[in-house]
Design a protein around this motif. Structure first.
Motif, PDB file in Angstrom:
ATOM      1  N   VAL A   1       0.848  -1.194   0.000  1.00  0.00           N
ATOM      2  CA  VAL A   1       0.000   0.000   0.000  1.00  0.00           C
ATOM      3  C   VAL A   1       0.881   1.241   0.000  1.00  0.00           C
ATOM      4  N   ASP A   2       0.643   2.119  -0.944  1.00  0.00           N
ATOM      5  CA  ASP A   2       1.248   3.448  -0.955  1.00  0.00           C
ATOM      6  C   ASP A   2       0.187   4.395  -0.400  1.00  0.00           C
ATOM      7  N   ASP A   3       0.349   4.759   0.860  1.00  0.00           N
ATOM      8  CA  ASP A   3      -0.637   5.581   1.553  1.00  0.00           C
ATOM      9  C   ASP A   3      -0.201   7.041   1.528  1.00  0.00           C
ATOM     10  N   GLU A   4      -0.421   7.699   0.401  1.00  0.00           N
ATOM     11  CA  GLU A   4      -0.025   9.099   0.197  1.00  0.00           C
ATOM     12  C   GLU A   4       1.481   9.298   0.375  1.00  0.00           C
ATOM     13  N   GLU A   5       2.256   8.281   0.059  1.00  0.00           N
ATOM     14  CA  GLU A   5       3.697   8.343   0.277  1.00  0.00           C
ATOM     15  C   GLU A   5       4.447   8.977  -0.884  1.00  0.00           C
ATOM     16  N   ARG A   6       3.802   9.044  -2.046  1.00  0.00           N
ATOM     17  CA  ARG A   6       4.412   9.720  -3.199  1.00  0.00           C
ATOM     18  C   ARG A   6       3.676  11.008  -3.536  1.00  0.00           C
ATOM     19  N   ASN A   7       2.341  10.967  -3.440  1.00  0.00           N
ATOM     20  CA  ASN A   7       1.531  12.143  -3.718  1.00  0.00           C
ATOM     21  C   ASN A   7       0.421  12.245  -2.683  1.00  0.00           C
ATOM     22  N   LEU A   8       0.314  13.401  -2.045  1.00  0.00           N
ATOM     23  CA  LEU A   8      -0.762  13.596  -1.079  1.00  0.00           C
ATOM     24  C   LEU A   8      -2.108  13.512  -1.785  1.00  0.00           C
ATOM     25  N   GLY A   9      -3.051  12.854  -1.126  1.00  0.00           N
ATOM     26  CA  GLY A   9      -4.383  12.729  -1.694  1.00  0.00           C
ATOM     27  C   GLY A   9      -4.565  11.525  -2.589  1.00  0.00           C
ATOM     28  N   MET A  10      -3.500  10.716  -2.767  1.00  0.00           N
ATOM     29  CA  MET A  10      -3.580   9.542  -3.632  1.00  0.00           C
ATOM     30  C   MET A  10      -3.095   8.314  -2.875  1.00  0.00           C
ATOM     31  N   ARG A  11      -3.795   7.206  -3.097  1.00  0.00           N
ATOM     32  CA  ARG A  11      -3.370   5.925  -2.526  1.00  0.00           C
ATOM     33  C   ARG A  11      -3.245   4.899  -3.650  1.00  0.00           C
ATOM     34  N   CYS A  12      -2.419   3.895  -3.409  1.00  0.00           N
ATOM     35  CA  CYS A  12      -2.164   2.866  -4.423  1.00  0.00           C
ATOM     36  C   CYS A  12      -2.008   1.520  -3.737  1.00  0.00           C
ATOM     37  N   VAL A  13      -2.528   0.493  -4.364  1.00  0.00           N
ATOM     38  CA  VAL A  13      -2.383  -0.886  -3.879  1.00  0.00           C
ATOM     39  C   VAL A  13      -1.688  -1.684  -4.976  1.00  0.00           C
ATOM     40  N   GLY A  14      -0.549  -2.311  -4.647  1.00  0.00           N
ATOM     41  CA  GLY A  14       0.237  -3.022  -5.665  1.00  0.00           C
ATOM     42  C   GLY A  14       0.618  -4.427  -5.237  1.00  0.00           C
ATOM     43  N   ALA A  15       0.791  -5.298  -6.222  1.00  0.00           N
ATOM     44  CA  ALA A  15       1.205  -6.684  -5.956  1.00  0.00           C
ATOM     45  C   ALA A  15       2.255  -7.091  -6.984  1.00  0.00           C
ATOM     46  N   PRO A  16       3.146  -8.023  -6.613  1.00  0.00           N
ATOM     47  CA  PRO A  16       4.265  -8.386  -7.499  1.00  0.00           C
ATOM     48  C   PRO A  16       3.887  -9.414  -8.556  1.00  0.00           C
ATOM     49  N   ILE A  17       4.616  -9.339  -9.653  1.00  0.00           N
ATOM     50  CA  ILE A  17       4.551 -10.329 -10.726  1.00  0.00           C
ATOM     51  C   ILE A  17       5.921 -10.991 -10.781  1.00  0.00           C
ATOM     52  N   PHE A  18       5.933 -12.322 -10.833  1.00  0.00           N
ATOM     53  CA  PHE A  18       7.197 -13.064 -10.757  1.00  0.00           C
ATOM     54  C   PHE A  18       7.531 -13.723 -12.095  1.00  0.00           C
ATOM     55  N   ASN A  19       8.834 -13.858 -12.351  1.00  0.00           N
ATOM     56  CA  ASN A  19       9.274 -14.563 -13.557  1.00  0.00           C
ATOM     57  C   ASN A  19       9.438 -16.057 -13.257  1.00  0.00           C
ATOM     58  N   GLU A  20      10.017 -16.768 -14.209  1.00  0.00           N
ATOM     59  CA  GLU A  20      10.131 -18.226 -14.059  1.00  0.00           C
ATOM     60  C   GLU A  20      11.104 -18.641 -12.963  1.00  0.00           C
ATOM     61  N   PHE A  21      11.911 -17.696 -12.465  1.00  0.00           N
ATOM     62  CA  PHE A  21      12.869 -18.002 -11.399  1.00  0.00           C
ATOM     63  C   PHE A  21      12.337 -17.583 -10.025  1.00  0.00           C
ATOM     64  N   GLY A  22      11.087 -17.145  -9.978  1.00  0.00           N
ATOM     65  CA  GLY A  22      10.528 -16.700  -8.715  1.00  0.00           C
ATOM     66  C   GLY A  22      10.999 -15.324  -8.306  1.00  0.00           C
ATOM     67  N   GLU A  23      11.480 -14.533  -9.258  1.00  0.00           N
ATOM     68  CA  GLU A  23      11.967 -13.179  -8.984  1.00  0.00           C
ATOM     69  C   GLU A  23      10.871 -12.165  -9.309  1.00  0.00           C
ATOM     70  N   ALA A  24      10.687 -11.191  -8.431  1.00  0.00           N
ATOM     71  CA  ALA A  24       9.702 -10.136  -8.678  1.00  0.00           C
ATOM     72  C   ALA A  24      10.268  -9.182  -9.730  1.00  0.00           C
ATOM     73  N   VAL A  25       9.657  -9.177 -10.904  1.00  0.00           N
ATOM     74  CA  VAL A  25      10.175  -8.377 -12.020  1.00  0.00           C
ATOM     75  C   VAL A  25       9.223  -7.257 -12.433  1.00  0.00           C
ATOM     76  N   ALA A  26       8.019  -7.260 -11.895  1.00  0.00           N
ATOM     77  CA  ALA A  26       7.036  -6.250 -12.262  1.00  0.00           C
ATOM     78  C   ALA A  26       5.986  -6.158 -11.167  1.00  0.00           C
ATOM     79  N   GLY A  27       5.125  -5.171 -11.301  1.00  0.00           N
ATOM     80  CA  GLY A  27       4.058  -4.990 -10.328  1.00  0.00           C
ATOM     81  C   GLY A  27       2.785  -4.515 -10.978  1.00  0.00           C
ATOM     82  N   LEU A  28       1.679  -4.988 -10.479  1.00  0.00           N
ATOM     83  CA  LEU A  28       0.360  -4.569 -10.929  1.00  0.00           C
ATOM     84  C   LEU A  28      -0.254  -3.743  -9.799  1.00  0.00           C
ATOM     85  N   SER A  29      -0.937  -2.665 -10.126  1.00  0.00           N
ATOM     86  CA  SER A  29      -1.473  -1.817  -9.064  1.00  0.00           C
ATOM     87  C   SER A  29      -2.749  -1.115  -9.499  1.00  0.00           C
ATOM     88  N   VAL A  30      -3.508  -0.650  -8.503  1.00  0.00           N
ATOM     89  CA  VAL A  30      -4.631   0.255  -8.745  1.00  0.00           C
ATOM     90  C   VAL A  30      -4.388   1.498  -7.907  1.00  0.00           C
TER      91      VAL A  30
END
Length: 275
Positions: free
Chosen positions: A209-238
């Motif tokens: 959760v990004d709780d107004e940590e980059r921009n005041l008045g905005m929140r973001c929820v993100g989760a990781p996307i992993f490659n075939e080696f189990g490494e977090a290489v990307a993220g999906l968020s709203v």
């Protein structure tokens, strides 16, 4: 009296002369042409390569040495042939990975917009943070917007923290030491203990959760996307304004984002890391 204002094109230096905007850097242009020529064959002698690229042998040789230092070209002493280097494969797979991620993530982002009513984003990991490569916007009048190519540091974005949480501890610490923890708002996590505690919570629930940590008045929820080696290489968020992305909404969005990211992981033949 009217005055014409010329806006600087994005990606162009402030002091770049207009007439030189499209002029190629000759040495770089020649080197890339040389590399393209090299890629068309399964090995070429210096003489053949210089002839095909229409370059003096001395010039071609200097360029090859530079490409070799970067891993983009290799010399086989047994055959006296020049070949493309392994680094060209890494660059090529990076392009394919981004295209594949963008394609596979599109349905997931559209689904998140429909389920959450907020803008969905896809970001890929870079050395010091993330870069947003795709977005599906909500139809709400007030909404989050990240232009493709926008960069964010790991510690101040939902997708960034989701990725950083699954980095090996030593690698994560090295990144944070190199980049630092700059403050963007009064809510930005700027101390290592606070950030590490937050990353532990990310691993526990599977989303950040990004709780107004980059921009005041905005929140973001993100989760990781992993490659075939189990490494977090990307993220999906709203992302959305705090008036709509309330703590209650975050509790609902989190599992949706986590599950959507898991579907993208499976779509790119990735796998979550071992517990």
């Amino acid at each position: 009296m009217s005055q014409t204002v010329q806006h600087r094109r994005r990606g162009r230096p402030r002091q770049a002369p207009a007439e030189a905007e499209d002029a190629p850097v000759q040495s770089l242009d020649r080197a890339l042409a040389l590399l393209a020529t090299l890629a068309e064959a399964d090995g070429l002698t210096l003489t053949d390569l210089a002839g095909r690229a229409d370059l003096p042998m001395s010039t071609a040789y200097r360029m090859l040495l530079t490409l070799q230092r970067r891993g983009l070209a290799e010399f086989d002493a047994s055959t006296q042939l020049w070949l493309v280097g392994v680094e060209t494969f890494r660059i090529g797979t990076a392009f394919l990975r981004r295209r594949k991620l963008a394609d596979c993530g599109r349905d997931a982002m559209q689904g998140l917009v429909a389920a959450c009513g907020e803008t969905a984003n896809l970001a890929v990991a870079e050395e010091d943070g993330v870069v947003f490569v795709s977005q599906v916007e909500t139809h709400e009048a007030i909404r989050a917007f990240f232009r493709p190519g926008t960069r964010a540091l790991f510690h101040a974005s939902g997708a960034g923290k989701a990725i950083l949480a699954y980095r090996p501890p030593q690698a994560a610490a090295a990144t944070l030491k190199r980049v630092g923890l700059p403050r963007f708002t009064e809510r930005t996590l700027t101390t290592l203990p606070a950030l590490l505690a937050d990353l532990a919570a990310v691993r526990e629930r599977g989303y950040a959760v990004d709780d107004e940590e980059r921009n005041l008045g905005m929140r973001c929820v993100g989760a990781p996307i992993f490659n075939e080696f189990g490494e977090a290489v990307a993220g999906l968020s709203v992302s959305g304004p705090t008036v709509r992305v309330t703590p209650e909404a975050i509790a609902r969005f989190g599992p949706l984002v986590r599950d959507a990211a898991a579907r993208v992981t499976r779509a790119i033949a990735g796998r979550p890391p071992a517990a």
